[in-house]
Design an enzyme around this catalytic site. Structure first.
Site, PDB file in Angstrom:
ATOM      1  N   PHE A 195      47.888  75.847  55.303  1.00  0.00           N
ATOM      2  CA  PHE A 195      46.579  76.500  55.632  1.00  0.00           C
ATOM      3  C   PHE A 195      46.475  76.996  56.995  1.00  0.00           C
ATOM      4  O   PHE A 195      46.451  76.048  57.794  1.00  0.00           O
ATOM      5  CB  PHE A 195      45.499  75.668  55.022  1.00  0.00           C
ATOM      6  CG  PHE A 195      44.229  76.574  54.706  1.00  0.00           C
ATOM      7  CD1 PHE A 195      44.346  77.422  53.354  1.00  0.00           C
ATOM      8  CD2 PHE A 195      43.222  76.785  55.511  1.00  0.00           C
ATOM      9  CE1 PHE A 195      43.078  77.829  53.227  1.00  0.00           C
ATOM     10  CE2 PHE A 195      42.094  77.684  55.300  1.00  0.00           C
ATOM     11  CZ  PHE A 195      42.084  78.188  54.123  1.00  0.00           C
TER      12      PHE A 195
ATOM     13  N   ILE B  91      50.654  70.323  50.531  1.00  0.00           N
ATOM     14  CA  ILE B  91      50.030  71.710  50.415  1.00  0.00           C
ATOM     15  C   ILE B  91      48.760  71.809  51.133  1.00  0.00           C
ATOM     16  O   ILE B  91      47.914  71.042  51.380  1.00  0.00           O
ATOM     17  CB  ILE B  91      49.790  72.256  49.137  1.00  0.00           C
ATOM     18  CG1 ILE B  91      49.484  73.628  48.751  1.00  0.00           C
ATOM     19  CG2 ILE B  91      48.970  71.350  48.198  1.00  0.00           C
ATOM     20  CD1 ILE B  91      49.524  74.162  47.264  1.00  0.00           C
ATOM     21  N   CYS B  92      48.532  73.197  51.582  1.00  0.00           N
ATOM     22  CA  CYS B  92      47.106  73.675  52.326  1.00  0.00           C
ATOM     23  C   CYS B  92      47.188  72.695  53.745  1.00  0.00           C
ATOM     24  O   CYS B  92      47.730  73.048  54.544  1.00  0.00           O
ATOM     25  CB  CYS B  92      46.019  73.198  51.258  1.00  0.00           C
ATOM     26  SG  CYS B  92      44.681  74.015  51.726  1.00  0.00           S
ATOM     27  N   ALA B  93      45.949  71.841  53.866  1.00  0.00           N
ATOM     28  CA  ALA B  93      45.936  71.218  55.125  1.00  0.00           C
ATOM     29  C   ALA B  93      46.654  70.079  55.184  1.00  0.00           C
ATOM     30  O   ALA B  93      47.014  69.689  56.529  1.00  0.00           O
ATOM     31  CB  ALA B  93      44.442  70.874  55.164  1.00  0.00           C
TER      32      ALA B  93
END
Length: 183
Positions: free
Chosen positions: A125, A102-104
């Site tokens: 992200f 998740i995210c980066a």
């Protein structure tokens, strides 16, 4: 009982690590946390100041898990630099076991380290694509025949974690956990 490994480094995003851990525990998944640090300590300071003690260091991981999860945040570069973590993730992929990020982490870890290829659609992200063209605007994306689960940002962590439950255990477990957090 299904098993999960969550890798954490100093600077890992608090919400993404702790919320995912909590939701998987509620679903009855046996969760192990592993620290990735230069000094092999199990204590991690997450990006917003939460301090946690992981169950083991990444170097102590010696078993297989049904899913390996990589949260984002500033600690993602440390996670990406761990040869042991990358070996574990590649083995997950080769053996068609679940990987989630998740995210980066989808761009910085999964894409940059060859865990996913150019044809895989993933969430992540904005700004962490690292040249990857198949980023979606969805909060959570499931691809790779259900084996790759990616999330966009901390705000989507609950959906990300619940999607892991659904993919790993099934819709009834997903609905059970959902009913207990949204009565």
């Amino acid at each position: 009982m299904k098993t999960a490994l969550i890798a954490m480094a100093n600077g890992t995003e608090d919400i993404e690590a702790i919320t995912t851990l909590d939701i998987l525990n509620r679903a009855g998944i046996k969760v192990t946390t592993a620290s990735v640090t230069s000094d092999n300590t199990r204590m991690i300071r997450l990006s917003n100041g939460t301090v946690t003690i992981c169950n083991m260091t990444i170097d102590e991981v010696c078993e297989n898990y049904d899913i390996v999860i990589v949260p984002g945040g500033p600690g993602t570069k440390t996670l990406a630099s761990s040869e042991k973590l990358i070996t574990i993730l590649k083995k997950q992929k080769d053996e068609k076991r679940h990987v989630a990020a998740i995210c980066a982490a989808p761009g910085v870890v999964l894409y940059n380290k060859g865990i996913i290829d150019d044809g895989t659609v993933m969430a992540g992200f904005p700004g962490t694509e690292n040249g990857y063209d198949n980023f979606t605007d969805k909060g959570v994306e499931v691809s790779g025949n259900g084996y790759i689960i990616t999330g966009r940002a901390p705000a989507y962590t609950m959906e990300f974690a619940l999607t892991i439950v659904k993919q790993l255990i099934g819709i009834s477990a997903y609905q059970d956990v959902l009913s207990r957090i949204y009565p």
